[in-house]
Enzyme design. Structure first.
Site, PDB file in Angstrom:
ATOM      1  CE  LYS A  17       0.882   1.233   4.469  1.00 24.21           C
ATOM      2  NZ  LYS A  17       1.560   2.430   4.923  1.00 24.21           N
ATOM      3  CG  ASP A 147      -0.885  -0.574   7.751  1.00 19.54           C
ATOM      4  OD1 ASP A 147      -1.741   0.277   8.055  1.00 19.54           O
ATOM      5  OD2 ASP A 147       0.327  -0.325   7.687  1.00 19.54           O
TER       6      ASP A 147
END
Ligand code: C5P
Length: 314
Positions: A17, A147
């Protein structure tokens, strides 16, 4: 769709990401910071193969020269912890060996460890035919790392809380990125700690509200790299640059090489450079390779889907 046959090995992948926006609130009593972030999943992947074994174990393999020397191979490995947590939740005693192929920089601010956990959850869920569902896996993943839920969801999403509460940003627009890896990893807690320290020195107070989130959401939907470039921001950038001054030089090198914009990726030390097109990203990567070497440059696009099964072998 029927799951894989018992005894099969299953391979799943999960993406890295980049944070298009990372707004960091004050330190909470539990040691975390409330965030408002926009994640985008990009096309650097971790692959995890889960194979039934006599005991729990993990091995790691580098993809594209990723430095994997910092990856733990004991019980603290995040993919292994994820698999064991899923087995505990299901009341299973079926050890697996996990083989991790790492295409995401280690300790690079791109959620590589979280992607390992996300891929391990999806692979083991399929291997054990549990059909836990995305929400169940994300709830389990959030206990392993802030995350991990995004690694499962992928695409583009607004994250709040620790980053684990996700709302998708629906868009068909794609963006082209070049990532420049740091020369040494940065520890996420150290960067958050440095952010708190710098804020205390500067008498920081939390701005009640700002319109940065709206600007990034608009930019993502517009599909215009210039608009997104102007909207990128990361509250951890100053702290990351303070701990790793080379980041400032890398951001400047990116600008000189023609990037639309650059931003520190998450807690760093990877720098994310936005290009105006896929062809421009190739040009940018070539120019930066001449400056920092090919082993530190990756080209990727986003958004891409979250963790998914690639292959099941009976
Ligand atoms: O959740 P994760 O294990 O990835 O977090 C690693 C560390 O990063 C935490 O222990 C904390 O120091 C910091 N962190 C934070 N606020 C967040 C996410 C992470 O302070 N929202």
């Amino acid at each position: 769709m029927p799951g894989p046959a018992a005894g099969a090995s299953v391979t799943a992948q999960a993406p890295a990401k980049v944070n298009l926006l990372l707004r960091v609130g004050p330190l909470r009593p539990d040691g975390y910071h409330d965030l408002v972030t926009v994640f985008q999943a990009v096309s650097l992947f971790e692959e995890v193969t889960a194979t039934p074994a006599g005991r729990w174990g993990v091995s790691v393999e580098a993809v594209d020269g990723t430095d994997v020397s910092g990856v733990p191979l004991d019980g603290s490995n995040l993919a292994l912890r994820a698999a064991r947590a899923l087995a505990d939740r299901a009341g299973l005693d079926e050890p697996v060996h996990l083989h991790v192929r790492k295409g995401v920089p280690v300790a690079g601010g791109m959620a590589g460890g979280s992607a390992d956990a996300a891929a391990a959850l999806v692979a083991c869920d399929a291997l054990w035919q549990l059909r836990t569902g995305l929400d169940g896996l994300a709830a389990l993943g959030a206990e392993l790392g802030s995350d991990v839920p995004f690694g499962l969801h992928g695409r583009t999403a607004v994250g709040t809380g620790r980053g684990e509460h996700l709302v998708p940003v629906l868009t068909t627009a794609g963006f082209s990125w070049v990532f420049v890896l740091g020369t040494a990893g940065l520890s996420t807690p150290a960067v958050y700690g440095e952010c708190d320290r710098l804020r205390a020195l500067g008498g920081w107070s939390d701005p009640a509200d700002d319109d940065r989130l709206e600007a990034v959401e608009f930019a993502v939907r517009s599909g215009d790299p210039a608009v997104l470039g102007a909207a990128l921001s990361n509250d951890l950038a100053e702290a990351a640059c303070s701990l790793a001054p080379e980041l400032t030089r890398t951001l400047r090198a990116g600008q000189r090489a023609g990037a639309v914009a650059g931003v520190v990726s998450g807690s760093g030390p990877t720098v994310a450079l936005l290009a105006s097109s896929a062809a421009a990203a190739q040009d940018l990567a070539r120019d930066l390779t001449a400056v920092v070497g090919a082993e530190r440059v990756r080209v990727a696009s986003g958004p891409v889907p979250g963790a998914r099964v690639l292959e099941a072998v009976a």
